[in-house]
Design an enzyme around this catalytic site. Structure first.
Site, PDB file in Angstrom:
ATOM      1  CE  LYS A  75      -5.951   0.090   1.586  1.00 30.42           C
ATOM      2  NZ  LYS A  75      -6.616  -0.795   2.546  1.00 30.42           N
ATOM      3  CD  GLU A 105      -2.864   1.396   2.325  1.00 32.50           C
ATOM      4  OE1 GLU A 105      -2.730   0.543   3.216  1.00 32.50           O
ATOM      5  OE2 GLU A 105      -3.661   2.276   2.163  1.00 32.50           O
ATOM      6  NE  ARG A 121     -10.731   7.559   6.095  1.00 33.86           N
ATOM      7  CZ  ARG A 121      -9.664   8.320   5.447  1.00 33.86           C
ATOM      8  NH1 ARG A 121     -10.042   9.637   5.756  1.00 33.86           N
ATOM      9  NH2 ARG A 121      -8.570   7.972   4.790  1.00 33.86           N
TER      10      ARG A 121
HETATM   11  P1  13P Z   1      -9.510   4.442   3.860  1.00 37.67           P
HETATM   12  O1  13P Z   1     -10.410   3.588   2.937  1.00 37.67           O
HETATM   13  O2  13P Z   1     -10.549   4.896   4.994  1.00 37.67           O
HETATM   14  O3  13P Z   1      -8.446   5.431   3.328  1.00 37.67           O
HETATM   15  O4  13P Z   1      -8.673   3.223   4.475  1.00 37.67           O
HETATM   16  C1  13P Z   1      -8.032   2.368   3.932  1.00 37.67           C
HETATM   17  C2  13P Z   1      -6.882   1.894   4.388  1.00 37.67           C
HETATM   18  O5  13P Z   1      -6.697   0.724   4.918  1.00 37.67           O
HETATM   19  C3  13P Z   1      -5.792   2.837   4.660  1.00 37.67           C
HETATM   20  O6  13P Z   1      -4.517   2.309   4.889  1.00 37.67           O
END
Ligand code: 13P
Length: 338
Positions: free
Chosen positions: A216, A174, A289
């Protein structure tokens, strides 16, 4: 199951990933916004309610947990990983220890957590985790991200990924380019290109099997304070173009973070991307979120009304499941809390 199979299952058509791995500090902020006390019991009830929802089976291929949650026992008798597996989904775990100020570039961060990671991975595997997450954070401004941030975070992501595959789990890679700021969509495209290139450079050096990973990323989107708003079509075209040019085709699945988009924006943009997806990537969601905001509001209204919390969650899970196939329609949102 071998890691290449797990990666494909996490992103199977019509499904995505629920990111429920908020650290105790982040969930404190979420609970504060709905006036709920940040107690272990409340964190458990909220999360087990989501994981026990009927929407899990059809729309959620994997759930990312926080260290506390993977070790919790539900009030239903099962452990949290058992509950997730019972609903046909795969438990995963956030293994980084957070983004910390970076020496030499104090306004930027480097994600920590490599020390002792091999031992922690073994523990998480034994608890039932079959995939993991590590989040690197990049900020956009006139001078950032620095080369130092791009190089050091990519290096850490690669060392993490190699250790995770050694432990027979799938690493979610990510690299999050933040939406904060007034930059335009093309700046986001350029920075994301640089970040992805350096990540895949390092993953190759560290001999990571890309077929056993999931990316991600952020979508290609203008900064939240940018005056020039972009249509979903433009976001979709630029996002898909950036991914096709910079992500090796061996990567089986790409699962976006929602990153501060509203629930509906996150569904709509994912849908537009899948409508034009002519790549071999499985493109889906890994939202925190974007999946939980409405359910969280319901939890704030009445912590005991599990039905309403689950209805809100099921709706978002279904909407994003449709978006992962390019079948979402704005009309389906009518009357929803989002
Ligand atoms: P959000 O979708 O709220 O951005 O969170 C995803 C996530 O895992 C961030 O590390």
């Amino acid at each position: 199951m071998d890691i290449r199979e797990i990666a494909k299952r996490m992103c199977a058509k019509g499904k995505g990933i629920l990111a429920a791995d908020e650290s105790t500090g982040t969930i404190a902020k979420r609970f504060k916004s709905i006036n709920v006390e940040n107690l272990e019991k409340n964190r458990l009830i909220f999360r087990q309610t989501l994981f026990n929802s009927s929407g899990m089976k059809d729309y959620i291929g994997g759930v990312i947990l926080f260290d506390e949650t993977i070790k919790q026992k539900t009030t239903l008798g099962l452990t949290i990983p058992e509950l997730i597996k019972q609903h046909g989904s795969i438990p995963g775990i956030k293994v980084d220890k957070g983004a910390k100020p970076m020496a030499g570039s104090n306004e930027e961060t480097i994600t920590e957590g490599l020390d002792g990671l091999r031992e922690r991975l073994k523990e998480y595997y034994d608890l039932g985790a079959r995939f993991t997450k590590w989040r690197a954070v990049y900020k956009i401004s006139n001078k950032y991200p620095s080369l130092q941030s791009i190089k050091s975070n990519a290096h850490a992501l690669a060392r993490y990924s190699a250790l995770v595959q050694e432990a027979k789990m799938v690493p979610i890679v990510e690299p999050e380019v933040l939406m904060d700021g007034s930059h335009d969509i093309d700046k986001c495209y350029k920075v994301t290109t640089d970040v992805l290139n350096e990540c895949y450079n390092e993953l190759e050096i560290h001999k990571v099997d890309l077929k056993g990973t999931v990316l991600k990323p952020n979508m290609i989107i203008p900064g939240s304070e940018c005056k020039n708003k972009s249509s979903s079509q433009e976001i979709a075209e630029k996002t898909l173009d950036c991914l096709k040019k910079n992500v090796p085709s061996d990567v089986p699945g790409i699962a976006f973070l929602s990153g501060g988009q509203s629930e509906i924006e996150a569904s709509k943009n994912l849908n537009e991307i899948n409508k034009i997806n002519n790549s071999n990537f499985l493109i889906t969601f890994s939202y925190g979120r974007g999946l939980q905001a409405s359910a969280l509001k319901e939890f704030g209204k009445d912590q005991e009304n599990l039905k309403n919390i689950q209805m809100a969650f099921n709706h978002r899970a279904k909407m994003n499941g449709l978006s992962s196939k390019g079948e979402w329609l704005e009309d389906l949102e009518k009357g929803s809390a989002a």
